[in-house]
Scaffold this motif. Structure first.
Motif, short mmCIF file in Angstrom:
data_model
loop_
_atom_site.label_atom_id
_atom_site.label_comp_id
_atom_site.label_asym_id
_atom_site.label_seq_id
_atom_site.Cartn_x
_atom_site.Cartn_y
_atom_site.Cartn_z
N GLU A 6 13.82 -51.11 1.36
CA GLU A 6 13.51 -52.11 2.37
C GLU A 6 12.01 -52.30 2.50
OE1 GLU A 6 16.98 -49.64 4.26
OE2 GLU A 6 15.14 -49.27 3.12
N SER A 7 11.62 -53.48 2.92
CA SER A 7 10.22 -53.77 3.23
C SER A 7 10.18 -54.90 4.24
CB SER A 7 9.45 -54.16 1.96
OG SER A 7 10.01 -55.31 1.37
N GLY A 8 9.00 -55.11 4.80
CA GLY A 8 8.81 -56.23 5.70
C GLY A 8 8.75 -55.88 7.17
N GLY A 9 8.95 -54.63 7.50
CA GLY A 9 8.86 -54.23 8.89
C GLY A 9 7.42 -54.23 9.38
N LEU A 20 12.81 -59.17 6.78
CA LEU A 20 13.01 -57.93 6.05
C LEU A 20 13.61 -58.22 4.68
CD1 LEU A 20 14.52 -55.64 8.84
CD2 LEU A 20 12.12 -56.13 8.33
N SER A 21 13.18 -57.45 3.70
CA SER A 21 13.73 -57.56 2.35
C SER A 21 14.35 -56.24 1.95
CB SER A 21 12.62 -57.92 1.36
OG SER A 21 12.02 -59.15 1.67
N GLN A 82 16.23 -62.44 8.09
CA GLN A 82 15.24 -63.22 8.84
C GLN A 82 15.48 -62.99 10.32
OE1 GLN A 82 12.64 -65.24 7.74
NE2 GLN A 82 12.09 -65.33 9.91
N MET A 83 14.46 -62.52 11.00
CA MET A 83 14.59 -62.19 12.42
C MET A 83 13.64 -63.06 13.23
SD MET A 83 14.85 -58.03 12.17
CE MET A 83 13.13 -57.84 11.78
N GLY A 121 14.93 -47.22 5.11
CA GLY A 121 14.63 -47.78 6.42
C GLY A 121 13.22 -48.32 6.53
N THR A 122 13.06 -49.30 7.41
CA THR A 122 11.75 -49.86 7.70
C THR A 122 11.64 -50.05 9.21
OG1 THR A 122 10.17 -51.63 7.14
CG2 THR A 122 12.48 -52.27 7.35
#
Length: 128
Positions: A6-9, A20-21, A82-83, A121-122
């Motif tokens: 995961e990434s993007g946090g 997030l990806s 997408q959040m 986790g991110t």
């Protein structure tokens, strides 16, 4: 070797957005029902969304419905979350996970015991 990363946090203000990806290696994401879970401090892990391997149908928990969108890019072997309209209560560690069976599709909700592969986790923190 099956791996999810995961990434993007990060830190975002209330009302803001993050994407997030979750990049997969060692397997093809299209063959898996992919889910997103989150765990806030002192709380149990919560399944918030999934995208079906069968027909790309989606599920969202009431807590995120209308604000979060799950999608997958087959060419990149990546699933996204997408959040939008983030709230302080969205603060948590977010995990992606894969279910290679049809269990999640059959029961209609993301139950963590049905997911075989997990990312590390991110962290997402929503705060002003």
């Amino acid at each position: 070797q099956v791996q999810l990363v995961e990434s993007g946090g990060g830190l975002v203000q209330p009302g803001g957005s993050l994407r997030l990806s979750c990049a997969a290696s060692g397997f093809t994401l299209d063959a898996y029902t992919m889910g997103w879970f989150r765990q806030a401090p002192g709380k149990e892990r919560e399944g918030i969304s999934y995208i079906s391997s069968r027909d790309d149908s989606t599920y969202y928990a009431d807590s995120v419905k209308g604000r979060f969108t799950i999608s997958r890019n087959s060419a990149k072997n990546t699933v996204y979350l997408q959040m939008n309209s983030l709230r302080p209560e969205d603060t948590a560690v977010y995990y992606c996970a894969g279910d290679r069976s049809t269990r999640t599709i059959r029961i209609g909700i993301p139950f963590e015991g049905n997911f075989d592969s997990w990312g590390q986790g991110t962290q997402v923190t929503v705060s002003s």
